[in-house]
Design an enzyme around this catalytic site. Sequence first.
Site, PDB file in Angstrom:
ATOM      1  N   THR A  89      -5.780   1.703  -5.383  1.00 58.55           N
ATOM      2  CA  THR A  89      -5.869   0.260  -5.172  1.00 58.55           C
ATOM      3  C   THR A  89      -6.730  -0.639  -5.972  1.00 58.55           C
ATOM      4  OG1 THR A  89      -5.499   0.387  -2.879  1.00 58.55           O
ATOM      5  CG2 THR A  89      -6.115  -1.148  -3.582  1.00 58.55           C
ATOM      6  N   GLU A 148       0.641  -1.404  -0.182  1.00 57.89           N
ATOM      7  CA  GLU A 148       0.018   0.481  -0.129  1.00 57.89           C
ATOM      8  C   GLU A 148       0.704   1.085   0.130  1.00 57.89           C
ATOM      9  OE1 GLU A 148      -3.306   1.011  -0.592  1.00 57.89           O
ATOM     10  OE2 GLU A 148      -3.382   2.528  -0.410  1.00 57.89           O
ATOM     11  N   HIS A 188      -1.549   3.759   5.171  1.00 58.15           N
ATOM     12  CA  HIS A 188      -2.278   4.323   4.014  1.00 58.15           C
ATOM     13  C   HIS A 188      -2.547   5.634   4.424  1.00 58.15           C
ATOM     14  CE1 HIS A 188      -6.257   5.302   2.130  1.00 58.15           C
ATOM     15  NE2 HIS A 188      -5.674   3.949   1.433  1.00 58.15           N
ATOM     16  N   ASP A 248       1.493  -0.259  -4.944  1.00 55.62           N
ATOM     17  CA  ASP A 248      -0.064   0.077  -5.727  1.00 55.62           C
ATOM     18  C   ASP A 248       0.403   1.585  -6.195  1.00 55.62           C
ATOM     19  OD1 ASP A 248      -0.591   1.131  -3.306  1.00 55.62           O
ATOM     20  OD2 ASP A 248      -2.616   0.169  -3.107  1.00 55.62           O
ATOM     21  N   HIS A 249       0.536   2.428  -5.865  1.00 52.54           N
ATOM     22  CA  HIS A 249       0.279   3.940  -6.007  1.00 52.54           C
ATOM     23  C   HIS A 249       1.126   5.098  -5.322  1.00 52.54           C
ATOM     24  CE1 HIS A 249      -2.797   4.363  -2.862  1.00 52.54           C
ATOM     25  NE2 HIS A 249      -3.648   3.038  -3.445  1.00 52.54           N
TER      26      HIS A 249
HETATM   27  C1  GP9 Z   1      -9.151  -1.232   1.306  1.00 53.49           C
HETATM   28  C2  GP9 Z   1      -7.073  -0.735   1.131  1.00 53.49           C
HETATM   29  C3  GP9 Z   1      -7.820   0.760   0.420  1.00 53.49           C
HETATM   30  O1  GP9 Z   1      -9.223  -1.910   1.484  1.00 53.49           O
HETATM   31  O2  GP9 Z   1      -7.147  -1.549  -0.371  1.00 53.49           O
HETATM   32  O3  GP9 Z   1      -7.911   0.974  -1.345  1.00 53.49           O
HETATM   33  P1  GP9 Z   1      -7.584   2.607  -1.553  1.00 53.49           P
HETATM   34  O4  GP9 Z   1      -8.085   3.458  -0.825  1.00 53.49           O
HETATM   35  O5  GP9 Z   1      -6.339   3.127  -1.485  1.00 53.49           O
HETATM   36  O6  GP9 Z   1      -7.385   2.717  -2.642  1.00 53.49           O
HETATM   37 MN    MN Z   2      -3.961   1.485  -2.145  1.00 55.75          MN
END
Ligand code: GP9
Ligand code: MN
Length: 413
Positions: A82, A38, A198, A257-258
């Site tokens: 994500t 993440e 996150h 992921d980003h």
């Molecule tokens: C939530 C997680 C976050 O289940 O995968 O998603 P994001 O906010 O990073 O798109």
């Molecule tokens: Mn994410």
Amino acid sequence: DSSDITEIINYTKSNYAEPNPEYFGKAKDMNVIYLHLESMQSFLIDYELNGQQVTPFLNSLAKNENTMFFDNFYHQTAQGKTSDAEFMLENSLYGLPQGSAFITKGQNKYEAAPTILKDYGYTSAVFHGNSGTFWNRNIIYDQFGYDEFFSADSYDTSDPKNMAEYGLLDKPFFEQSQSLLETLPQPFYTKFITVANHFPFKMDQDLVTIDKATTGDTSVDNYFQTARYADEAIEEFFTYLKESGLYDNTMIVMYGDHYGISDNHNRAMSEIIGEEVTPVVNADLQRVPLLIYVPGMEGGINHTYAGQMDLLPTVLHLLGVETQNNIHFGSDILSADHSEVIPFRNGNFVSPTIYSLDGKYYDRKTGLELDPSQYEQAEKLHAMVQEKLNYSDKVVNGDLLRFYSKDGKVLSE
Ligand code: GP9
Ligand code: MN
């Protein structure tokens, strides 16, 4: 209709990149573990904050003899965050320009990694300590062919100390995942989605092992603490993989992921990286780590320009699975024919020579605007990128994989 798919197949066939014989099948019949990191950005790798490494474990993996570390690997996500990252790596299809394909195209027909690998005897599962309905995962994972989805219901989430904003914290998450993983027959194809790192990167100060940064921008300052925590959680999981023996017959793919830090934080980021965040620097801040560990494979640092769209063909070829009949818009990073023009969802692109960012072209080497003598080449790449995005969108918006069969034939309506 089905004539559209014929046009698409012709397009993806002409963009097909032959596997590199040196790597094809290097991970044949091995298990696959994806670790979804993440918000992990590449600038963290080997970054030192007050003389301390932020991600010592990932740093050591980047130098591991059986791991390839890709240092020019870009995220290509848009609003779906994500879910866009997952969508790309399971399908090698682009996410949508607006919204999340996971939500609006959750009922489409897909030919995703779990479906492809089923024919090779693989069982597939996702592990994630958040509610299964988030991003519509419980619906679309069925369409991707996943056998199992272990979401929050499969975990003990009763201790508030173990919880982050988006579910179970990474350390208890990986620990509780072990017994779930052991229920799967091998070979398996799995993905573990972490959440501790996150936005806004808040963490219980009892759990932190590194000081905050001191830019005065709270999200930027906190980011290093949650990234360090995630790094430690990954290390603990690796310790388990080694002890259980899985480490010897499992390919482990780790990808950011980003971005974690958006361009609303450029002032603080320029302090962190020690240079002004120009458009070109900002584009390069969209690099996320990609590490591929394969037992017995020769590792090293790979500078090839690549993006999340390229993961699926790369991974399938490592597993010894042919892809010339697949509708994939990315290409195997290890192939000699790999395209190093990396589109972003908004039509911008980066490449080893030219960057196209918000209507302006830049020379990658100097970071300055491109000399008009090179516009022609840039325009060509620009048109190529537009065409690719359009074809991918046609597939997703038209649900065109309904007409595709895995031997490359077109099905009629
Ligand atoms: C939530 C997680 C976050 O289940 O995968 O998603 P994001 O906010 O990073 O798109
Ligand atoms: Mn994410």
